[in-house]
Structures are given as structure tokens and as C-alpha cells.
Design a protein around this motif. Structure first.
Motif, PDB file in Angstrom:
ATOM      1  N   LYS A  90       0.833  -1.210   0.000  1.00 13.72           N
ATOM      2  CA  LYS A  90       0.000   0.000   0.000  1.00 13.72           C
ATOM      3  C   LYS A  90       0.866   1.258   0.000  1.00 13.72           C
ATOM      4  O   LYS A  90       0.664   2.167  -0.817  1.00 13.72           O
ATOM      5  N   GLU A  91       1.827   1.311   0.892  1.00 12.29           N
ATOM      6  CA  GLU A  91       2.670   2.500   0.990  1.00 12.29           C
ATOM      7  C   GLU A  91       3.549   2.663  -0.252  1.00 12.29           C
ATOM      8  O   GLU A  91       3.723   3.770  -0.762  1.00 12.29           O
ATOM      9  N   ASP A  94       1.337   3.903  -3.130  1.00 13.92           N
ATOM     10  CA  ASP A  94       1.036   5.337  -3.038  1.00 13.92           C
ATOM     11  C   ASP A  94       2.180   6.168  -3.627  1.00 13.92           C
ATOM     12  O   ASP A  94       1.947   7.132  -4.360  1.00 13.92           O
ATOM     13  N   GLN A  97       2.299   5.710  -7.448  1.00 12.87           N
ATOM     14  CA  GLN A  97       1.274   6.525  -8.109  1.00 12.87           C
ATOM     15  C   GLN A  97       1.727   7.977  -8.200  1.00 12.87           C
ATOM     16  O   GLN A  97       1.543   8.636  -9.228  1.00 12.87           O
ATOM     17  N   GLU A  98       2.331   8.488  -7.142  1.00 11.95           N
ATOM     18  CA  GLU A  98       2.807   9.875  -7.156  1.00 11.95           C
ATOM     19  C   GLU A  98       3.918  10.050  -8.193  1.00 11.95           C
ATOM     20  O   GLU A  98       3.943  11.051  -8.909  1.00 11.95           O
TER      21      GLU A  98
END
Length: 113
Positions: A90-91, A94, A97-98
């Protein structure tokens, strides 16, 4: 909510990548991949700042292209870390995606020049 200021956003990306790396399990692979991610993620913002201090349109475009290249490289290292650290998907996702969003933003700026 993500900052509208791209200098701030690239700073936060580099910071978030460093925070992620500090949480990864210690291994030779994570250490080496993490070093590469530190360099490339920090270089996105550094080159964007350099672009804003442009010495002309060619220099501006050149620096933006380097920033975009570094965003793509950051995505590569994040994908590699994701593939070997499933407990932190998850981290890592994220941050991945950025990196991809920053690459698209930089591409849009380059295309408008």
C-alpha cells in the motif's frame, strides 16, 4: 489533498520516499534499491527547481526532461521494491502513483512548451 505548488509536491515525494525506505526490512537488495530511489526521487525536485531558474527556453526544457526521466526512474525502483516487499504494498503503491503523476505533469508542461 496534494499541494498545487509543484516544488512543494516534488519535495514531499522525495521525503515520502525516504520515509518509506526507512521502514523497509533490512536486506542488501532493499539497501541498494533504496539508495537508488533516494537519488532519483530527490533529483525530480532538484531538477524542477533548476528548471525554474532557467537560463533560457532550451535550459528550461532540458531540466524538465531530466526531472521527468528521474520520475520514471523512481517508478522503476518503487516497482522493484514492491515486487520484493509485499507486506508494504500500500505505501509503496502510493509513492509509485505519485511518481507516475509527477511524470505526467512534467510531460504536460514539456508538451506545452
Amino acid at each position: 489533498m496534494k499541494p498545487y505548488d509543484l516544488e512543494e509536491r516534488t519535495f514531499e515525494f522525495a521525503r515520502d520516499c525516504r520515509l518509506l525506505i526507512s521502514k523497509l526490512p533490512k536486506s542488501i537488495a532493499n539497501n541498494e534499491d533504496g539508495k537508488q530511489l533516494v537519488r532519483s526521487s530527490g533529483s525530480v525536485g532538484a531538477n524542477y527547481i533548476e528548471a525554474n531558474e532557467k537560463l533560457g527556453e532550451k535550459d528550461f526544457t532540458f531540466r524538465l526532461k531530466i526531472a521527468r526521466k528521474e520520475a520514471k526512474e523512481s517508478a522503476y525502483w518503487l516497482k522493484l521494491l514492491k515486487s520484493t516487499n509485499s507486506d508494504m504494498n500500500k505505501e509503496i503503491e502510493d509513492n509509485l502513483q505519485e511518481a507516475q503523476e509527477l511524470r505526467r505533469i512534467l510531460s504536460a508542461i514539456i508538451n506545452k512548451i
